[in-house]
Design a protein around this motif. Structure first.
Motif, short mmCIF file in Angstrom:
data_model
loop_
_atom_site.label_atom_id
_atom_site.label_comp_id
_atom_site.label_asym_id
_atom_site.label_seq_id
_atom_site.Cartn_x
_atom_site.Cartn_y
_atom_site.Cartn_z
N LYS A 180 0.84 -1.21 0.00
CA LYS A 180 0.00 0.00 0.00
C LYS A 180 0.87 1.25 0.00
N PHE A 181 1.98 1.23 0.73
CA PHE A 181 2.86 2.40 0.73
C PHE A 181 3.49 2.60 -0.64
N ASP A 182 3.82 1.51 -1.32
CA ASP A 182 4.35 1.62 -2.68
C ASP A 182 3.32 2.25 -3.61
N ILE A 183 2.03 1.91 -3.41
CA ILE A 183 0.98 2.53 -4.21
C ILE A 183 0.91 4.03 -3.90
N PHE A 184 1.01 4.36 -2.62
CA PHE A 184 1.01 5.79 -2.26
C PHE A 184 2.15 6.52 -2.96
N LEU A 185 3.35 5.94 -2.93
CA LEU A 185 4.49 6.60 -3.58
C LEU A 185 4.26 6.76 -5.08
N GLU A 186 3.62 5.76 -5.69
CA GLU A 186 3.33 5.83 -7.12
C GLU A 186 2.41 7.01 -7.43
N VAL A 187 1.33 7.12 -6.64
CA VAL A 187 0.37 8.21 -6.87
C VAL A 187 0.98 9.56 -6.50
N ALA A 188 1.69 9.60 -5.36
CA ALA A 188 2.31 10.85 -4.92
C ALA A 188 3.34 11.34 -5.92
N GLY A 189 4.09 10.40 -6.51
CA GLY A 189 5.08 10.78 -7.51
C GLY A 189 4.44 11.43 -8.71
N GLU A 190 3.28 10.91 -9.14
CA GLU A 190 2.58 11.52 -10.28
C GLU A 190 2.05 12.89 -9.92
N LEU A 191 1.58 13.06 -8.67
CA LEU A 191 1.10 14.38 -8.23
C LEU A 191 2.25 15.38 -8.20
N ASN A 192 3.43 14.91 -7.73
CA ASN A 192 4.62 15.77 -7.76
C ASN A 192 4.92 16.23 -9.18
N LYS A 193 4.94 15.26 -10.09
CA LYS A 193 5.40 15.52 -11.46
C LYS A 193 4.38 16.29 -12.29
N SER A 194 3.12 15.88 -12.21
CA SER A 194 2.11 16.46 -13.09
C SER A 194 1.54 17.78 -12.58
N PHE A 195 1.46 17.94 -11.25
CA PHE A 195 0.79 19.13 -10.71
C PHE A 195 1.64 19.92 -9.72
N LYS A 196 2.88 19.49 -9.52
CA LYS A 196 3.76 20.16 -8.54
C LYS A 196 3.09 20.21 -7.16
N VAL A 197 2.38 19.14 -6.81
CA VAL A 197 1.66 19.05 -5.54
C VAL A 197 2.39 18.10 -4.60
N THR A 198 2.48 18.49 -3.34
CA THR A 198 3.04 17.62 -2.31
C THR A 198 1.88 17.06 -1.49
N PRO A 199 1.46 15.83 -1.75
CA PRO A 199 0.30 15.28 -1.05
C PRO A 199 0.64 14.90 0.40
N ILE A 200 -0.39 14.65 1.17
CA ILE A 200 -0.23 14.27 2.58
C ILE A 200 -0.64 12.82 2.74
N LEU A 201 0.27 12.01 3.26
CA LEU A 201 -0.07 10.63 3.62
C LEU A 201 -0.91 10.66 4.88
N TYR A 202 -2.06 9.99 4.85
CA TYR A 202 -3.05 10.17 5.92
C TYR A 202 -3.63 8.81 6.32
N GLY A 203 -4.51 8.82 7.30
CA GLY A 203 -5.25 7.63 7.68
C GLY A 203 -4.39 6.58 8.36
N SER A 204 -4.88 5.34 8.32
CA SER A 204 -4.22 4.25 9.05
C SER A 204 -2.82 3.95 8.53
#
Length: 334
Positions: A180-204
């Motif tokens: 699941k953390f690898d999936i988070f990194l995959e999505v977060a990496g795309e947010l970094n690259k495509s939108f210059k967004v730094t997402p927040i890892l949240y929840g459990s």
């Protein structure tokens, strides 16, 4: 979860029978006919659910419900199917049924609540054994060895096997969290690259990262700027589709890929729930991906707030309060 009381009984370990899966399907249909919509899911668990490994010829079935007590109203129709109702045999928030012929148990029905921590344990351990055949064969070898050591002592067999299973379950859960953390990194990496967004890892999953405990980690929860769940929602949908995720629930901002769910929410939740400003969160970096994380103290503030939300508690039971206990325990030690 298999630490409940066992009486000594005859038992055997037999070669895997492919018919066990069909037997489960047939019995699951009967159980669904009784529980109806109260059965949120019916799962084949235990060794008979794992292909090609030897097992006791008893089919273990997990019935996932919202509240365990709902099973009590089905004692009579379950008895008509040949089951004995053992009630809260394992713990107060669970129920157990078994079907026996003579001294041979044919089925064990474990009724667990959706958010009970051991619900995930049982499913993840099964899935881990299915996807790691070497581990499955090692488990089979252990059972055969224990049968030789304790041919007429089922209690000793269970005691040693249960200790082994505790460690196996830990390994299975850790593997699932890493995925699941690898999936988070995959999505977060795309947010970094495509939108210059730094997402927040949240929840459990985020909580587990900071205290190494969190109970069930079902989804990957990500906080993003408010516009991504509002006017720029279509761009987020397009990004997730590029990663082969499909929209699961628009209202909950959930996406799914191969049964893994990623859920988005606005980072304004932090301000509203705990007075935490996103810009004040620490920045972490892994594998060239930038994201933000909460501290244990900040998670404590969040869960204190949401534990007072009656609608959320109706859906989640004691999950949030359980997390508060884990966080307090961590903070006390550290």
């Amino acid at each position: 979860m298999s630490n409940y009381r066992h009486r000594n009984r005859k038992y055997d370990i037999v070669q895997h029978d492919p018919a066990w899966h069909r037997t489960f399907d047939e019995e699951a249909r009967r159980i669904k006919g009784i529980f109806g919509s109260d059965a949120l899911s019916i799962e084949h668990i235990g060794s008979t659910a794992v292909p090609d490994i030897a097992a006791k010829p008893t089919i273990d079935i997990l019935v996932i419900v919202k509240y365990a007590a709902v099973a009590d109203q089905y004692n009579e129709p379950m008895a008509a199917l040949g089951y004995s109702a053992l009630g809260a045999f394992i713990a107060d928030d669970t129920r157990l049924f078994e079907k026996e012929v003579g001294d041979e148990r044919l089925f064990i029905i474990h009724v667990f609540e959706k958010d009970h921590p051991h619900t995930e344990d049982m499913i993840k351990t099964r899935d881990y054994l299915i996807t790691h055949p070497d581990e499955a064969k090692a488990y089979e070898a252990l059972k055969r060895n224990l049968k030789k050591r304790f041919p007429d002592d089922y209690i000793s067999y269970r005691k040693v096997k249960n200790e082994y299973m505790k460690e196996l379950t830990k390994k299975a859960l850790e593997t699932g969290r890493k995925e699941k953390f690898d999936i988070f990194l995959e999505v977060a990496g795309e947010l970094n690259k495509s939108f210059k967004v730094t997402p927040i890892l949240y929840g459990s999953l985020g909580l587990y990262r900071v205290i190494r405990e969190s109970g069930t980690v079902s989804d990957v929860d990500i906080l993003v700027p408010n516009e991504f769940v509002k006017e720029e929602w279509s761009e987020l949908v397009a990004l997730m589709r590029r990663l082969n995720f499909e929209l699961k629930d628009k209202h909950e901002h959930e996406f799914i890929r191969e049964e893994k769910i990623v859920a988005f929410a606005t980072n304004l939740d932090l301000v509203e729930r705990a007075g935490i400003r996103p810009e004040d969160l620490k920045i972490s970096r892994e594998n060239d991906v930038e994201f933000k994380e909460l501290t244990p103290e900040q998670y404590h503030s969040v869960y204190q707030f949401v534990s007072g939300d009656s609608y959320r508690q109706e859906k989640r039971g004691t999950t949030d309060k359980d997390k508060i206990v884990l966080i307090k325990k961590f903070l006390t030690k550290n």
